[in-house]
Motif scaffolding. Sequence first.
Motif, PDB file in Angstrom:
ATOM      1  N   UNK A 141      -3.203 -36.268  47.480  1.00 41.72           N
ATOM      2  CA  UNK A 141      -2.146 -35.448  48.066  1.00 41.72           C
ATOM      3  C   UNK A 141      -1.037 -36.184  48.774  1.00 41.72           C
ATOM      4  N   UNK A 142      -1.118 -37.512  48.822  1.00 39.13           N
ATOM      5  CA  UNK A 142      -0.076 -38.285  49.494  1.00 39.13           C
ATOM      6  C   UNK A 142       1.147 -38.411  48.586  1.00 39.13           C
ATOM      7  N   UNK A 169      -2.294 -44.788  43.166  1.00 39.03           N
ATOM      8  CA  UNK A 169      -2.489 -43.647  42.268  1.00 39.03           C
ATOM      9  C   UNK A 169      -3.548 -42.687  42.777  1.00 39.03           C
ATOM     10  N   UNK A 170      -4.633 -43.226  43.294  1.00 39.27           N
ATOM     11  CA  UNK A 170      -5.696 -42.376  43.856  1.00 39.27           C
ATOM     12  C   UNK A 170      -5.174 -41.605  45.061  1.00 39.27           C
ATOM     13  N   UNK A 201      -8.919 -35.017  39.578  1.00 38.26           N
ATOM     14  CA  UNK A 201      -8.880 -35.364  38.166  1.00 38.26           C
ATOM     15  C   UNK A 201      -7.486 -35.886  37.862  1.00 38.26           C
ATOM     16  N   UNK A 202      -7.395 -36.864  36.989  1.00 34.18           N
ATOM     17  CA  UNK A 202      -6.070 -37.324  36.617  1.00 34.18           C
ATOM     18  C   UNK A 202      -6.089 -38.528  35.703  1.00 34.18           C
ATOM     19  N   UNK A 203      -4.895 -38.822  35.221  1.00 31.73           N
ATOM     20  CA  UNK A 203      -4.661 -40.025  34.436  1.00 31.73           C
ATOM     21  C   UNK A 203      -3.717 -40.905  35.239  1.00 31.73           C
ATOM     22  N   UNK A 204      -4.081 -42.163  35.382  1.00 36.89           N
ATOM     23  CA  UNK A 204      -3.276 -43.108  36.148  1.00 36.89           C
ATOM     24  C   UNK A 204      -2.916 -44.263  35.222  1.00 36.89           C
ATOM     25  N   UNK A 205      -1.634 -44.340  34.876  1.00 37.23           N
ATOM     26  CA  UNK A 205      -1.127 -45.385  33.998  1.00 37.23           C
ATOM     27  C   UNK A 205      -0.584 -46.520  34.847  1.00 37.23           C
ATOM     28  N   UNK A 206      -1.048 -47.733  34.579  1.00 40.91           N
ATOM     29  CA  UNK A 206      -0.666 -48.910  35.355  1.00 40.91           C
ATOM     30  C   UNK A 206      -0.041 -49.944  34.419  1.00 40.91           C
ATOM     31  N   UNK A 228       2.276 -44.553  37.026  1.00 41.81           N
ATOM     32  CA  UNK A 228       2.567 -43.118  36.910  1.00 41.81           C
ATOM     33  C   UNK A 228       1.233 -42.402  36.995  1.00 41.81           C
ATOM     34  N   UNK A 229       1.183 -41.405  37.866  1.00 42.16           N
ATOM     35  CA  UNK A 229      -0.038 -40.626  38.061  1.00 42.16           C
ATOM     36  C   UNK A 229       0.182 -39.204  37.584  1.00 42.16           C
ATOM     37  N   UNK A 230      -0.678 -38.755  36.669  1.00 40.90           N
ATOM     38  CA  UNK A 230      -0.677 -37.372  36.226  1.00 40.90           C
ATOM     39  C   UNK A 230      -1.859 -36.691  36.899  1.00 40.90           C
ATOM     40  N   UNK A 231      -1.557 -35.726  37.734  1.00 33.34           N
ATOM     41  CA  UNK A 231      -2.571 -35.061  38.565  1.00 33.34           C
ATOM     42  C   UNK A 231      -3.045 -33.775  37.900  1.00 33.34           C
TER      43      UNK A 231
END
Length: 152
Positions: free
Chosen positions: A115-116, A109-110, A77-82, A66-69
């Motif tokens: 923007x993808x 996530x990146x 900037x963001x949080x990427x939960x794996x 889950x990616x929080x942008x």
Amino acid sequence: MPLRFQTNERPRFILKQKSSIAKWIQAVIRKEKGRPGNIHFIFCSDKFLLKLNKEYLNHTTLTDIITFDYSEGKTLNGEIYVSVDRVNDNAAKFDTSFENELHRVMIHGILHLCGYKDKTKKEKAEIRKKEEACLRMLNQILLVRKPLRAGK
């Protein structure tokens, strides 16, 4: 770029080759015409990620990421939960190594921060193609960083 890697649960997950991974992520962001900002990877369990999925996205299914942008313009900037559990299961399911699947999920996530999207068939095909190109880039970085052994 403050790029952080952490585990929020026990047993702790240790990301191998952090420096190379960080350089790779920065290179991908720059190639996509972005600027690296504050990006935080949090490695967790299925249980933790399912809780986030329900709470923030109203989804009741397991997911690997889950990616929080929180990007501002071109600064990512963001949080990427794996979910390490999902990565492990998917690696077996797709007959690949844990590390390869982990790197694919991380760059996924990146790419979201870049923007993808991946909601339609066309978007999914495009992001998969980008993932593969990024994984090839990582393989080049890792090959360059491997020390040569005498006589090889």
